[in-house]
Design a protein around this motif. Structure first.
Motif, PDB file in Angstrom:
ATOM      1  N   LEU A   1       0.833  -1.212   0.000  1.00  0.00           N
ATOM      2  CA  LEU A   1       0.000   0.000   0.000  1.00  0.00           C
ATOM      3  C   LEU A   1       0.863   1.256   0.000  1.00  0.00           C
ATOM      4  O   LEU A   1       0.562   2.231  -0.695  1.00  0.00           O
ATOM      5  N   LEU A   2       1.943   1.213   0.770  1.00  0.00           N
ATOM      6  CA  LEU A   2       2.859   2.352   0.799  1.00  0.00           C
ATOM      7  C   LEU A   2       3.502   2.567  -0.565  1.00  0.00           C
ATOM      8  O   LEU A   2       3.575   3.698  -1.055  1.00  0.00           O
ATOM      9  N   PHE A   3       3.928   1.488  -1.196  1.00  0.00           N
ATOM     10  CA  PHE A   3       4.570   1.606  -2.503  1.00  0.00           C
ATOM     11  C   PHE A   3       3.565   2.021  -3.582  1.00  0.00           C
ATOM     12  O   PHE A   3       3.924   2.720  -4.528  1.00  0.00           O
ATOM     13  N   ALA A   4       2.315   1.599  -3.452  1.00  0.00           N
ATOM     14  CA  ALA A   4       1.284   2.004  -4.417  1.00  0.00           C
ATOM     15  C   ALA A   4       0.926   3.475  -4.247  1.00  0.00           C
ATOM     16  O   ALA A   4       0.597   4.156  -5.220  1.00  0.00           O
ATOM     17  N   ALA A   5       0.999   3.965  -3.024  1.00  0.00           N
ATOM     18  CA  ALA A   5       0.676   5.369  -2.770  1.00  0.00           C
ATOM     19  C   ALA A   5       1.778   6.295  -3.280  1.00  0.00           C
ATOM     20  O   ALA A   5       1.517   7.456  -3.597  1.00  0.00           O
ATOM     21  N   LEU A   6       2.999   5.792  -3.351  1.00  0.00           N
ATOM     22  CA  LEU A   6       4.131   6.587  -3.823  1.00  0.00           C
ATOM     23  C   LEU A   6       4.745   5.920  -5.072  1.00  0.00           C
ATOM     24  O   LEU A   6       5.825   5.333  -4.996  1.00  0.00           O
ATOM     25  N   PRO A   7       4.103   6.009  -6.232  1.00  0.00           N
ATOM     26  CA  PRO A   7       4.617   5.294  -7.406  1.00  0.00           C
ATOM     27  C   PRO A   7       5.924   5.863  -7.954  1.00  0.00           C
ATOM     28  O   PRO A   7       6.673   5.147  -8.624  1.00  0.00           O
ATOM     29  N   ASP A   8       6.247   7.104  -7.684  1.00  0.00           N
ATOM     30  CA  ASP A   8       7.467   7.705  -8.238  1.00  0.00           C
ATOM     31  C   ASP A   8       8.697   7.473  -7.367  1.00  0.00           C
ATOM     32  O   ASP A   8       9.798   7.834  -7.765  1.00  0.00           O
ATOM     33  N   ALA A   9       8.533   6.892  -6.221  1.00  0.00           N
ATOM     34  CA  ALA A   9       9.638   6.753  -5.275  1.00  0.00           C
ATOM     35  C   ALA A   9      10.248   5.356  -5.358  1.00  0.00           C
ATOM     36  O   ALA A   9      10.137   4.548  -4.443  1.00  0.00           O
ATOM     37  N   ARG A  10      10.930   5.048  -6.464  1.00  0.00           N
ATOM     38  CA  ARG A  10      11.566   3.739  -6.648  1.00  0.00           C
ATOM     39  C   ARG A  10      12.746   3.551  -5.681  1.00  0.00           C
ATOM     40  O   ARG A  10      12.981   2.449  -5.205  1.00  0.00           O
ATOM     41  N   HIS A  11      13.456   4.594  -5.408  1.00  0.00           N
ATOM     42  CA  HIS A  11      14.594   4.484  -4.481  1.00  0.00           C
ATOM     43  C   HIS A  11      14.110   4.245  -3.058  1.00  0.00           C
ATOM     44  O   HIS A  11      14.783   3.569  -2.277  1.00  0.00           O
ATOM     45  N   LEU A  12      12.940   4.776  -2.736  1.00  0.00           N
ATOM     46  CA  LEU A  12      12.370   4.542  -1.403  1.00  0.00           C
ATOM     47  C   LEU A  12      12.027   3.066  -1.225  1.00  0.00           C
ATOM     48  O   LEU A  12      12.246   2.506  -0.142  1.00  0.00           O
ATOM     49  N   GLU A  13      11.518   2.428  -2.261  1.00  0.00           N
ATOM     50  CA  GLU A  13      11.180   1.010  -2.173  1.00  0.00           C
ATOM     51  C   GLU A  13      12.413   0.175  -1.844  1.00  0.00           C
ATOM     52  O   GLU A  13      12.381  -0.670  -0.956  1.00  0.00           O
ATOM     53  N   TRP A  14      13.498   0.418  -2.564  1.00  0.00           N
ATOM     54  CA  TRP A  14      14.716  -0.334  -2.310  1.00  0.00           C
ATOM     55  C   TRP A  14      15.311  -0.018  -0.949  1.00  0.00           C
ATOM     56  O   TRP A  14      15.839  -0.901  -0.274  1.00  0.00           O
ATOM     57  N   ALA A  15      15.212   1.203  -0.523  1.00  0.00           N
ATOM     58  CA  ALA A  15      15.741   1.567   0.795  1.00  0.00           C
ATOM     59  C   ALA A  15      14.934   0.900   1.907  1.00  0.00           C
ATOM     60  O   ALA A  15      15.509   0.380   2.874  1.00  0.00           O
ATOM     61  N   VAL A  16      13.622   0.919   1.752  1.00  0.00           N
ATOM     62  CA  VAL A  16      12.780   0.289   2.783  1.00  0.00           C
ATOM     63  C   VAL A  16      12.990  -1.217   2.801  1.00  0.00           C
ATOM     64  O   VAL A  16      13.151  -1.821   3.865  1.00  0.00           O
ATOM     65  N   LEU A  17      12.967  -1.860   1.635  1.00  0.00           N
ATOM     66  CA  LEU A  17      13.134  -3.310   1.579  1.00  0.00           C
ATOM     67  C   LEU A  17      14.546  -3.744   1.945  1.00  0.00           C
ATOM     68  O   LEU A  17      14.743  -4.769   2.614  1.00  0.00           O
ATOM     69  N   GLY A  18      15.531  -3.004   1.510  1.00  0.00           N
ATOM     70  CA  GLY A  18      16.919  -3.412   1.729  1.00  0.00           C
ATOM     71  C   GLY A  18      17.466  -3.071   3.095  1.00  0.00           C
ATOM     72  O   GLY A  18      18.232  -3.842   3.681  1.00  0.00           O
ATOM     73  N   PHE A  19      17.087  -1.921   3.617  1.00  0.00           N
ATOM     74  CA  PHE A  19      17.687  -1.482   4.880  1.00  0.00           C
ATOM     75  C   PHE A  19      16.667  -1.317   6.005  1.00  0.00           C
ATOM     76  O   PHE A  19      16.918  -1.715   7.135  1.00  0.00           O
ATOM     77  N   GLY A  20      15.544  -0.731   5.703  1.00  0.00           N
ATOM     78  CA  GLY A  20      14.569  -0.421   6.748  1.00  0.00           C
ATOM     79  C   GLY A  20      13.872  -1.638   7.323  1.00  0.00           C
ATOM     80  O   GLY A  20      13.471  -1.649   8.483  1.00  0.00           O
ATOM     81  N   LEU A  21      13.725  -2.680   6.540  1.00  0.00           N
ATOM     82  CA  LEU A  21      13.020  -3.869   6.996  1.00  0.00           C
ATOM     83  C   LEU A  21      13.954  -4.904   7.605  1.00  0.00           C
ATOM     84  O   LEU A  21      13.519  -5.739   8.394  1.00  0.00           O
ATOM     85  N   TYR A  22      15.213  -4.837   7.282  1.00  0.00           N
ATOM     86  CA  TYR A  22      16.166  -5.853   7.721  1.00  0.00           C
ATOM     87  C   TYR A  22      16.342  -5.858   9.239  1.00  0.00           C
ATOM     88  O   TYR A  22      16.268  -6.913   9.869  1.00  0.00           O
ATOM     89  N   ALA A  23      16.558  -4.724   9.836  1.00  0.00           N
ATOM     90  CA  ALA A  23      16.791  -4.660  11.286  1.00  0.00           C
ATOM     91  C   ALA A  23      15.574  -5.139  12.093  1.00  0.00           C
ATOM     92  O   ALA A  23      15.735  -5.948  13.020  1.00  0.00           O
ATOM     93  N   PRO A  24      14.333  -4.693  11.770  1.00  0.00           N
ATOM     94  CA  PRO A  24      13.193  -5.224  12.531  1.00  0.00           C
ATOM     95  C   PRO A  24      13.000  -6.730  12.365  1.00  0.00           C
ATOM     96  O   PRO A  24      12.606  -7.411  13.316  1.00  0.00           O
TER      97      PRO A  24
END
Length: 131
Positions: free
Chosen positions: A82-105
């Motif tokens: 839902l977050l990625f669908a709401a922000l379709p232009d933020a491709r770098h945000l997707e990789w940052a969230v999946l690669g770094f933001g989700l790993y630690a939790p």
């Protein structure tokens, strides 16, 4: 001194109140009262109702920990599409969230789950071995 026949000593006998189990059962450890105290491990080994209750309580606590970890995982990962669908232009945000933001939790969640499962097993062993 002559003893009065009315005051004669009488020995009272009767069947033993508590008999020891046969030697073949004592040697195999199949009689829970043979040692004089209660052994939950025997209940589990003999698959009695009480032993089944002990094992079921361990399984329930492990299931509760697993479902809690699954719920937290669902709350972490579920809203991401839902977050990625709401922000379709933020491709770098997707990789940052999946690669770094989700790993630690996810690592923290896995660590919590393993510690919780080990604590459940340790508590169960402590209960069964009378420690």
């Amino acid at each position: 001194m002559p003893q009065d026949p009315a005051e004669r000593r009488v020995t009272v006998t009767g069947p033993p109140r508590r008999t020891a189990p046969p030697a073949r059962l004592r040697s195999r450890g199949r009689h829970p009262q043979a040692s004089g105290h209660y052994r939950p491990r025997t209940e589990i080994d003999e698959q009695t109702t009480l032993g089944h209750t002990y094992v079921r309580s361990l399984m329930r606590s492990q299931l509760r920990a697993g479902l809690t970890a699954l719920a937290v995982l669902g709350l972490l990962v579920g809203p991401l599409p839902l977050l990625f669908a709401a922000l379709p232009d933020a491709r770098h945000l997707e990789w940052a969230v999946l690669g770094f933001g989700l790993y630690a939790p996810l690592v923290l969640l896995a660590r919590w789950y393993v510690r919780r499962a080990e604590r459940n097993e340790r508590d169960f062993v402590r209960l069964v071995e009378d420690r």
